[in-house]
Motif scaffolding. Structure first.
Motif, PDB file in Angstrom:
ATOM      1  N   ILE A 180       0.848  -1.187   0.000  1.00 53.78           N
ATOM      2  CA  ILE A 180       0.000   0.000   0.000  1.00 53.78           C
ATOM      3  C   ILE A 180       0.880   1.232   0.000  1.00 53.78           C
ATOM      4  N   THR A 181       0.704   2.111  -0.974  1.00 55.33           N
ATOM      5  CA  THR A 181       1.532   3.299  -1.087  1.00 55.33           C
ATOM      6  C   THR A 181       0.985   4.421  -0.252  1.00 55.33           C
ATOM      7  N   LYS A 182       1.718   5.528  -0.246  1.00 51.48           N
ATOM      8  CA  LYS A 182       1.299   6.692   0.538  1.00 51.48           C
ATOM      9  C   LYS A 182      -0.013   7.271   0.035  1.00 51.48           C
ATOM     10  N   LYS A 183      -0.413   6.928  -1.206  1.00 55.31           N
ATOM     11  CA  LYS A 183      -1.643   7.472  -1.752  1.00 55.31           C
ATOM     12  C   LYS A 183      -2.855   6.596  -1.468  1.00 55.31           C
ATOM     13  N   ALA A 184      -2.604   5.491  -0.753  1.00 52.96           N
ATOM     14  CA  ALA A 184      -3.739   4.610  -0.440  1.00 52.96           C
ATOM     15  C   ALA A 184      -4.771   5.353   0.379  1.00 52.96           C
ATOM     16  N   VAL A 185      -6.021   5.099   0.094  1.00 56.09           N
ATOM     17  CA  VAL A 185      -7.106   5.781   0.801  1.00 56.09           C
ATOM     18  C   VAL A 185      -7.797   4.799   1.726  1.00 56.09           C
TER      19      VAL A 185
ATOM     20  N   ASN B 171     -30.281   9.429  13.371  1.00 61.02           N
ATOM     21  CA  ASN B 171     -30.394  10.780  12.849  1.00 61.02           C
ATOM     22  C   ASN B 171     -29.034  11.391  12.510  1.00 61.02           C
ATOM     23  N   LEU B 172     -27.960  10.663  12.814  1.00 62.72           N
ATOM     24  CA  LEU B 172     -26.613  11.181  12.573  1.00 62.72           C
ATOM     25  C   LEU B 172     -25.856  10.310  11.581  1.00 62.72           C
ATOM     26  N   GLY B 173     -24.864  10.923  10.931  1.00 60.98           N
ATOM     27  CA  GLY B 173     -23.928  10.153  10.134  1.00 60.98           C
ATOM     28  C   GLY B 173     -22.881   9.547  11.058  1.00 60.98           C
ATOM     29  N   ILE B 174     -21.883   8.906  10.491  1.00 66.27           N
ATOM     30  CA  ILE B 174     -20.824   8.295  11.300  1.00 66.27           C
ATOM     31  C   ILE B 174     -19.484   8.528  10.631  1.00 66.27           C
ATOM     32  N   VAL B 175     -18.512   8.953  11.402  1.00 69.30           N
ATOM     33  CA  VAL B 175     -17.152   9.172  10.894  1.00 69.30           C
ATOM     34  C   VAL B 175     -16.174   8.516  11.854  1.00 69.30           C
ATOM     35  N   PRO B 176     -14.977   8.140  11.382  1.00 74.38           N
ATOM     36  CA  PRO B 176     -13.982   7.525  12.272  1.00 74.38           C
ATOM     37  C   PRO B 176     -13.503   8.519  13.309  1.00 74.38           C
ATOM     38  N   GLU B 177     -13.132   8.013  14.474  1.00 71.11           N
ATOM     39  CA  GLU B 177     -12.736   8.904  15.557  1.00 71.11           C
ATOM     40  C   GLU B 177     -11.330   9.464  15.389  1.00 71.11           C
ATOM     41  N   LYS B 178     -10.491   8.790  14.584  1.00 69.20           N
ATOM     42  CA  LYS B 178      -9.101   9.219  14.474  1.00 69.20           C
ATOM     43  C   LYS B 178      -8.674   9.471  13.034  1.00 69.20           C
ATOM     44  N   ILE B 179      -7.640  10.279  12.890  1.00 70.34           N
ATOM     45  CA  ILE B 179      -6.966  10.451  11.614  1.00 70.34           C
ATOM     46  C   ILE B 179      -6.061   9.238  11.416  1.00 70.34           C
ATOM     47  N   THR B 180      -6.188   8.586  10.278  1.00 74.40           N
ATOM     48  CA  THR B 180      -5.340   7.415  10.023  1.00 74.40           C
ATOM     49  C   THR B 180      -4.394   7.724   8.862  1.00 74.40           C
ATOM     50  N   GLY B 181      -4.632   7.164   7.692  1.00 68.27           N
ATOM     51  CA  GLY B 181      -3.821   7.487   6.524  1.00 68.27           C
ATOM     52  C   GLY B 181      -2.402   6.955   6.582  1.00 68.27           C
ATOM     53  N   THR B 182      -1.473   7.695   5.980  1.00 68.26           N
ATOM     54  CA  THR B 182      -0.116   7.190   5.774  1.00 68.26           C
ATOM     55  C   THR B 182       0.759   7.218   7.019  1.00 68.26           C
ATOM     56  N   ILE B 183       0.467   8.124   7.963  1.00 70.79           N
ATOM     57  CA  ILE B 183       1.297   8.205   9.179  1.00 70.79           C
ATOM     58  C   ILE B 183       0.394   8.205  10.420  1.00 70.79           C
ATOM     59  N   PRO B 184      -0.400   7.193  10.618  1.00 70.60           N
ATOM     60  CA  PRO B 184      -1.408   7.222  11.678  1.00 70.60           C
ATOM     61  C   PRO B 184      -0.852   7.427  13.077  1.00 70.60           C
ATOM     62  N   THR B 185       0.180   6.669  13.446  1.00 62.47           N
ATOM     63  CA  THR B 185       0.737   6.779  14.795  1.00 62.47           C
ATOM     64  C   THR B 185       1.466   8.100  14.980  1.00 62.47           C
ATOM     65  N   GLU B 186       2.292   8.455  13.998  1.00 59.06           N
ATOM     66  CA  GLU B 186       3.065   9.690  14.099  1.00 59.06           C
ATOM     67  C   GLU B 186       2.158  10.919  14.163  1.00 59.06           C
ATOM     68  N   TYR B 187       1.106  10.911  13.373  1.00 58.47           N
ATOM     69  CA  TYR B 187       0.188  12.047  13.340  1.00 58.47           C
ATOM     70  C   TYR B 187      -0.411  12.281  14.729  1.00 58.47           C
ATOM     71  N   GLY B 188      -0.898  11.213  15.339  1.00 61.87           N
ATOM     72  CA  GLY B 188      -1.489  11.331  16.663  1.00 61.87           C
ATOM     73  C   GLY B 188      -0.504  11.817  17.699  1.00 61.87           C
ATOM     74  N   ASN B 189       0.721  11.295  17.646  1.00 67.34           N
ATOM     75  CA  ASN B 189       1.749  11.708  18.614  1.00 67.34           C
ATOM     76  C   ASN B 189       2.115  13.174  18.447  1.00 67.34           C
ATOM     77  N   ILE B 190       2.239  13.619  17.207  1.00 72.06           N
ATOM     78  CA  ILE B 190       2.572  15.017  16.933  1.00 72.06           C
ATOM     79  C   ILE B 190       1.471  15.939  17.468  1.00 72.06           C
ATOM     80  N   ILE B 191       0.235  15.563  17.230  1.00 70.87           N
ATOM     81  CA  ILE B 191      -0.895  16.379  17.694  1.00 70.87           C
ATOM     82  C   ILE B 191      -0.908  16.481  19.209  1.00 70.87           C
ATOM     83  N   LEU B 192      -0.641  15.374  19.891  1.00 73.45           N
ATOM     84  CA  LEU B 192      -0.599  15.392  21.352  1.00 73.45           C
ATOM     85  C   LEU B 192       0.557  16.229  21.874  1.00 73.45           C
ATOM     86  N   GLN B 193       1.736  16.046  21.298  1.00 72.09           N
ATOM     87  CA  GLN B 193       2.927  16.758  21.780  1.00 72.09           C
ATOM     88  C   GLN B 193       2.804  18.259  21.581  1.00 72.09           C
ATOM     89  N   GLU B 194       2.427  18.666  20.394  1.00 73.10           N
ATOM     90  CA  GLU B 194       2.315  20.094  20.111  1.00 73.10           C
ATOM     91  C   GLU B 194       1.058  20.682  20.746  1.00 73.10           C
TER      92      GLU B 194
END
Length: 450
Positions: A3-8, A394-417
Motif C-alpha cells: 500500500i503506497t502513501k496514496k492509499a485511501v 439521525n446522525l452520520g458516522i465518521v472515524p474517531e481518528k486520523i489514520t492514513g499514511t502516518i497514523p501513529t506519528e500524526y497522533g503523537n505530533i498532535i498530542l505533543q504540540e
C-alpha cells in the motif's frame, strides 16, 4: 499488495438493516465446516493468536476457544504477550518484520490497522471468502474497513460509538433535565455549566485525554487530515477551531479539568466513577465501569445518551476492531475462518454491539435488551435508550481518528504540540503551524520508505 502513501482508507462504521441472517449467502455460520476435509483428513490444525496476558486470563476468552474448537475441530492456541496493548504491538512489530508466522493478530483500532496494512504484514481476505462463497459485504456492509478501494484485511468484531454517560444525582441536585435525543455541543456546554459546582468539587464534564479529542469538531465535520496531494491538511481552519474549543472547556469555561490539571494530578480515564462529574464523553466501551458495582461502588444512578453534534457536521464518531491474518500464516484459510466466526459471535461473549448489518429486528432488539440487563436495575437504563444512544439514526458516522499514511506519528505530533498550547507554552497559531510542519516531514519520510 504493497500500500503506497496514496492509499485511501475508507472507514465506514455502524449500521443495522432490517434483513434476516437467512438472507445471507449459503455459507453456514459454523466455522470451517469441514476442517478435517480441508486438511485432507490429517491431524486437526492448530492456529496461533497473539493476545495480552489480560485477555488470555478472561473466562470469556477460554469459552470462545472452547466453543470454536467444538464447532470447527480447529485449535486456537494463544501466543501470550505480557503487558497491555502497547507492549503487545511492540512484540508483534518485531516478529512480523522478521517474518514470524503467528497466524492471528488482534487489531484494536484504526491506527494499528492502517500501520499493519501499510507495512504489508496482513493477508487480504477478499479472495478466500469469495472462493468459499461467503458474502462478507452483505454481513457487515458499511462497517467494513477497506484499503485501496476494496481490500479487506479484517472483519469488525463489534463497533464502538461515542456516547455521553451522566450522573443522575448531579442532574437532580442541580434541577437540570436529563439529556435526551439530538443535541448540540453548545447545549452540552450550557448543561455542564449548570452542573459545575466548584464549592463541592463537581465538574459538569469529563473527557479523555486522547489525541482525537483535540480535533473532535473537525472530525465530526468530516475534514480530512490529508490534502489531495497527500500532505497534511492541519492548516484547515477547522483544526484550529477544534483545538481552541477543547482548550476553552477547561481553561476558560472551567466546566472540566484543564489539560494541566489532568496531567499534573494524573486524573485517570475512569474519574467519572468517583461521582464528581456530571457527564462523561467517551466511547461506549466504557460501559463496563457503570456496570461493575464491585470495582466501582456507588450510591448514584447512571444514564446514557447520544453524542452532541456540531452544526457544521451532524456526525457521530466511532471505531471498530477485529482480528487480521498474518500474511506469513501457514494456515491462512483456517485463520480466515476464525476471523469470520469471531466477528459474527464476539458480541455474545463481550456484551457489546455486533457490527453485523443484516440482523432481523428481533435479533437487534435482543442485543440491546441483553446490553441493558448488564446495568444495575437501579439505573433504569432501557434497551430503547441504548439503541438511541448507540445507533443514532439521525446522525452520520465518521472515524474517531486520523489514520492514513502516518497514523501513529500524526497522533503523537498532535498530542505533543497540542499540549504546549493547552498549558499556555505556545500560541494557537504556532501550534497549528508546528503540527502541520512536523506532519508533512513525517509524511515525506514515509513516502521514501514506500
Amino acid at each position: 499488495m504493497k500500500i503506497t502513501k496514496k492509499a485511501v482508507l475508507s472507514l465506514l462504521l455502524l449500521g443495522f438493516a432490517g434483513t434476516s441472517l437467512a438472507g445471507c449467502s449459503g455459507t453456514s455460520d459454523s466455522p470451517n465446516e469441514s476442517a478435517a476435509e480441508s486438511n485432507g483428513g490429517a491431524n486437526p490444525v492448530t492456529i496461533k493468536w497473539y493476545v495480552t496476558s489480560g485477555t488470555s486470563n478472561q473466562p470469556t476468552t477460554k469459552q470462545i476457544l472452547a466453543d470454536y474448537k467444538a464447532e470447527s475441530g480447529v485449535t486456537v492456541a494463544l501466543q501470550v504477550v505480557p503487558g497491555d496493548g502497547e507492549a503487545i504491538y511492540k512484540k508483534i512489530d518485531v516478529d512480523l518484520s522478521a517474518g514470524g508466522d503467528v497466524d492471528l493478530i488482534t487489531i484494536q483500532n484504526p491506527i494499528v490497522h492502517a500501520k499493519y496494512a501499510t507495512n504489508d504484514w496482513l493477508l487480504p481476505l477478499n479472495d478466500i471468502y469469495k472462493e468459499e462463497g461467503y458474502d462478507y459485504e452483505a454481513e457487515f456492509g458499511k462497517n467494513l474497513t477497506k484499503f485501496n478501494g476494496d481490500t479487506v484485511y479484517t472483519l469488525p468484531d463489534g463497533v464502538v460509538s461515542w456516547v455521553v454517560f451522566y450522573n443522575k444525582k448531579i442532574f437532580d441536585d442541580a434541577n437540570v433535565p436529563y439529556p435526551k435525543g439530538e443535541w448540540t455541543w453548545d447545549e452540552y456546554i450550557e448543561t455542564a455549566k449548570k452542573l459545575t459546582n466548584a464549592s463541592k468539587g463537581i465538574y459538569g464534564s469529563s473527557m479523555p485525554d486522547y489525541d482525537s479529542i483535540l480535533y473532535l469538531l473537525a472530525q465530526q465535520r468530516g475534514i480530512n487530515g490529508y490534502k489531495a496531494d497527500g500532505s497534511s491538511n492541519y492548516d484547515d481552519p477547522a483544526f484550529k477551531e477544534a483545538l481552541q474549543w477543547y482548550g476553552d472547556l477547561g481553561n476558560t469555561l472551567k466546566i472540566q479539568p484543564s489539560w494541566l490539571e489532568i496531567k499534573s494530578k494524573k486524573i485517570p480515564y475512569d474519574t467519572f466513577m468517583t461521582g464528581k462529574y456530571g457527564m462523561q464523553f467517551i466511547g461506549s466501551w466504557f460501559s463496563f465501569a457503570p456496570q461493575d458495582l464491585k470495582s466501582y461502588p456507588r450510591d448514584w444512578k447512571v444514564g446514557v445518551t447520544q453524542i452532541p453534534i456540531d452544526p457544521q457536521g451532524k456526525n457521530s464518531i466511532g471505531s471498530s476492531g477485529g482480528i487480521a491474518v498474518n500474511k506469513a500464516s501457514k494456515h491462512p484459510k483456517e485463520a480466515a475462518d476464525f476471523v469470520k466466526w469471531f466477528a459474527k459471535n464476539n458480541y455474545k461473549y463481550s456484551g457489546g454491539m455486533t457490527a453485523q448489518v443484516n440482523l432481523s429486528d428481533e435479533e437487534a432488539n435482543k442485543i440491546f435488551t441483553d446490553m441493558a440487563s448488564k446495568y444495575p436495575a437501579s439505573d433504569g437504563i432501557t434497551s430503547e435508550e441504548l439503541k438511541a444512544a448507540l445507533l443514532t439514526p439521525n446522525l452520520g458516522i465518521v472515524p474517531e481518528k486520523i489514520t492514513g499514511t502516518i497514523p501513529t506519528e500524526y497522533g503523537n505530533i498532535i498530542l505533543q504540540e497540542g499540549e504546549l498550547y493547552l498549558v499556555g507554552q505556545k500560541s494557537l497559531d504556532d501550534t497549528i503551524n508546528a503540527i502541520k510542519t512536523r506532519a508533512d516531514e513525517a509524511i515525506k519520510k514515509q513516502s521514501t520508505v514506500n
